[in-house]
Motif scaffolding. Structure first.
Motif, PDB file in Angstrom:
ATOM      1  N   LEU A 190     -12.432  -2.111  -5.831  1.00 24.82           N
ATOM      2  CA  LEU A 190     -12.500  -2.946  -4.631  1.00 24.82           C
ATOM      3  C   LEU A 190     -13.897  -3.520  -4.380  1.00 24.82           C
ATOM      4  O   LEU A 190     -14.244  -3.814  -3.237  1.00 24.82           O
TER       5      LEU A 190
ATOM      6  N   THR B  27     -13.974  -6.628  -2.229  1.00 29.29           N
ATOM      7  CA  THR B  27     -13.621  -6.358  -0.831  1.00 29.29           C
ATOM      8  C   THR B  27     -14.753  -5.652  -0.109  1.00 29.29           C
ATOM      9  O   THR B  27     -15.050  -5.963   1.054  1.00 29.29           O
TER      10      THR B  27
ATOM     11  N   LEU C  11      -9.134   3.067   2.882  1.00 25.88           N
ATOM     12  CA  LEU C  11      -8.597   2.649   1.588  1.00 25.88           C
ATOM     13  C   LEU C  11      -8.667   3.832   0.641  1.00 25.88           C
ATOM     14  O   LEU C  11      -9.746   4.371   0.370  1.00 25.88           O
TER      15      LEU C  11
ATOM     16  N   TYR D  65      -5.148   1.766  -2.872  1.00 27.22           N
ATOM     17  CA  TYR D  65      -5.671   0.753  -3.792  1.00 27.22           C
ATOM     18  C   TYR D  65      -5.418   1.138  -5.244  1.00 27.22           C
ATOM     19  O   TYR D  65      -5.218   2.313  -5.566  1.00 27.22           O
TER      20      TYR D  65
ATOM     21  N   GLU E 182      -8.100  -8.571  -5.312  1.00 35.08           N
ATOM     22  CA  GLU E 182      -7.916  -7.135  -5.540  1.00 35.08           C
ATOM     23  C   GLU E 182      -6.664  -6.721  -4.788  1.00 35.08           C
ATOM     24  O   GLU E 182      -6.446  -7.147  -3.645  1.00 35.08           O
TER      25      GLU E 182
ATOM     26  N   VAL F  36      -3.953  -4.140  -3.043  1.00 31.88           N
ATOM     27  CA  VAL F  36      -3.733  -2.864  -2.373  1.00 31.88           C
ATOM     28  C   VAL F  36      -2.241  -2.736  -2.063  1.00 31.88           C
ATOM     29  O   VAL F  36      -1.497  -3.710  -2.125  1.00 31.88           O
TER      30      VAL F  36
END
Length: 368
Positions: free
Chosen positions: A113, A116, A219, A254, A348, A350
């Motif tokens: 990630l 992000t 996450l 994730y 990305e 999730v």
């Protein structure tokens, strides 16, 4: 001393240093009376003469490139192109969103990630941060040094991404007796981690209860690939949800990297959804986990690549390149696959339970 550059000085596709970037040295450089070494190997003195040691130590991320004299800027730019320093942007005043990224080890959150993290900031929490595993013989022979380097790599990467960092200090699975025969679990045996190490599991649960006391979106690794530490991290969070310590609408899973390059995240998400909805008195509904793409930009993609470069002990550059290509594939294929559109041709992915779909879709919309 050899005048030939070591393998690590052939970095491909380096980001160009901007005048406002804050050059930050990597921790792997060592000095002796007559040589400079990087990753244990002698560095070409044309790239890094011993006389430049003082300049090297000023590259601590505290000042922009344009604050040095032109000759020094030129040398620092050469170090950056060689992979000896990384570019850290000016620090953000505060996170854009309240996010907590649970990383089983140093590097996991950034591998999965990094874009992000860069776009929103927040905090990375490393659970099993006491580790020594490396591919490099020089560091395998020096486990205490390897352990220190792995943590320092993590600190540099978090600086690149503008994230806070918390280290919980648990020993990684590769070094724990319970997993001496292998720490990569099959997809159907992941429930065994609670029984195999009950005391450790409870310590991790309690540590995460403390770290997740704020209302941030959390996450969590999906545990693609079945690495025991990824499974323990995921299961500890699920246990906190069952105990009522963490609200289910805060939890998003994730895709673990690089495991998702070779595995099947959809199958792992389906298995986890079945487990979550099947637990007695469970807080989650029976819906499947919903995939959501968090868009990246050209800037965040570049920052992710830059943030992965410090991980010289474990992450090879070809893996970094494959992860970036994977993200570009998600960004290109997202609309066709029926998921949200992406910006910048990078994303990305999730996976959200029904309770957190709205929150993560809002996050993705903010990144568009």
């Amino acid at each position: 001393m050899s005048r030939h550059p070591v393998r690590s000085l052939s970095r491909r596709l380096p980001k160009a240093l901007a005048p406002s970037d804050r050059p930050t040295r990597l921790p792997h450089v060592e000095f002796d009376a007559s040589a400079v070494r990087f990753l244990g190997d002698a560095v070409d003195p044309d790239v890094f003469p011993v006389s430049a040691a003082e300049l090297w130590h000023t590259c601590d991320g505290s000042r922009p490139l344009d604050s040095w004299e032109p000759a020094d800027r030129e040398r620092i730019a050469r170090w950056h192109a060689a992979g000896l320093v990384v570019a850290v942007p000016a620090p953000r005043t505060a996170p854009v969103r309240a996010l907590t990224f649970l990383s089983p080890h140093p590097d996991d959150a950034q591998l999965a990630l990094g874009s992000t993290v860069f776009r929103f900031g927040g905090r990375v929490v490393d659970v099993f941060s006491d580790e020594t595993w490396t591919r490099r013989p020089y560091y395998r022979e020096r486990p205490a040094l390897a352990s220190r380097m792995l943590i320092e790599e993590e600190r540099v990467s978090c600086r690149v991404l503008g994230a806070g960092l918390t280290l919980l200090g648990h020993l990684d699975g590769e070094s724990r007796p319970a997993w001496r025969d292998g720490f990569l679990l099959g997809a159907e045996s992941t429930v065994d981690v609670r029984r195999a190490e009950p005391e450790l599991f409870e310590r991790v649960v309690l540590d995460l209860a403390r770290e997740l006391a704020d209302p941030s979106l959390v996450l969590v690794p999906l545990a693609v690939g079945g690495h025991v530490d990824h499974v323990v991290t995921r299961e500890a969070v699920c246990e906190l949800v069952v105990r009522g310590a963490v609200a289910p609408e805060r939890i998003v899973f994730y895709e673990d990297m690089p495991y998702s390059l070779f595995g099947d995240p959809q199958a792992d998400a389906d298995r986890l959804a079945a487990v979550l909805s099947g637990r007695p008195s469970g807080p989650w509904g029976g819906c499947a986990l919903t995939p959501v793409l968090v868009p990246g930009s050209a800037l965040s993609t570049e920052a992710k690549r830059e943030a992965l470069w410090p991980y010289r002990l474990q992450v090879m550059e070809p893996i970094t390149n494959r992860i970036v290509r994977y993200g570009r594939g998600l960004g290109a294929d997202g609309p066709a696959a029926g998921t949200n559109a992406t910006a910048g041709g990078f994303a990305e992915r999730v996976w959200a339970p029904a309770e957190s779909v709205a929150a993560v879709r809002e996050l993705a919309a903010c990144a568009t």
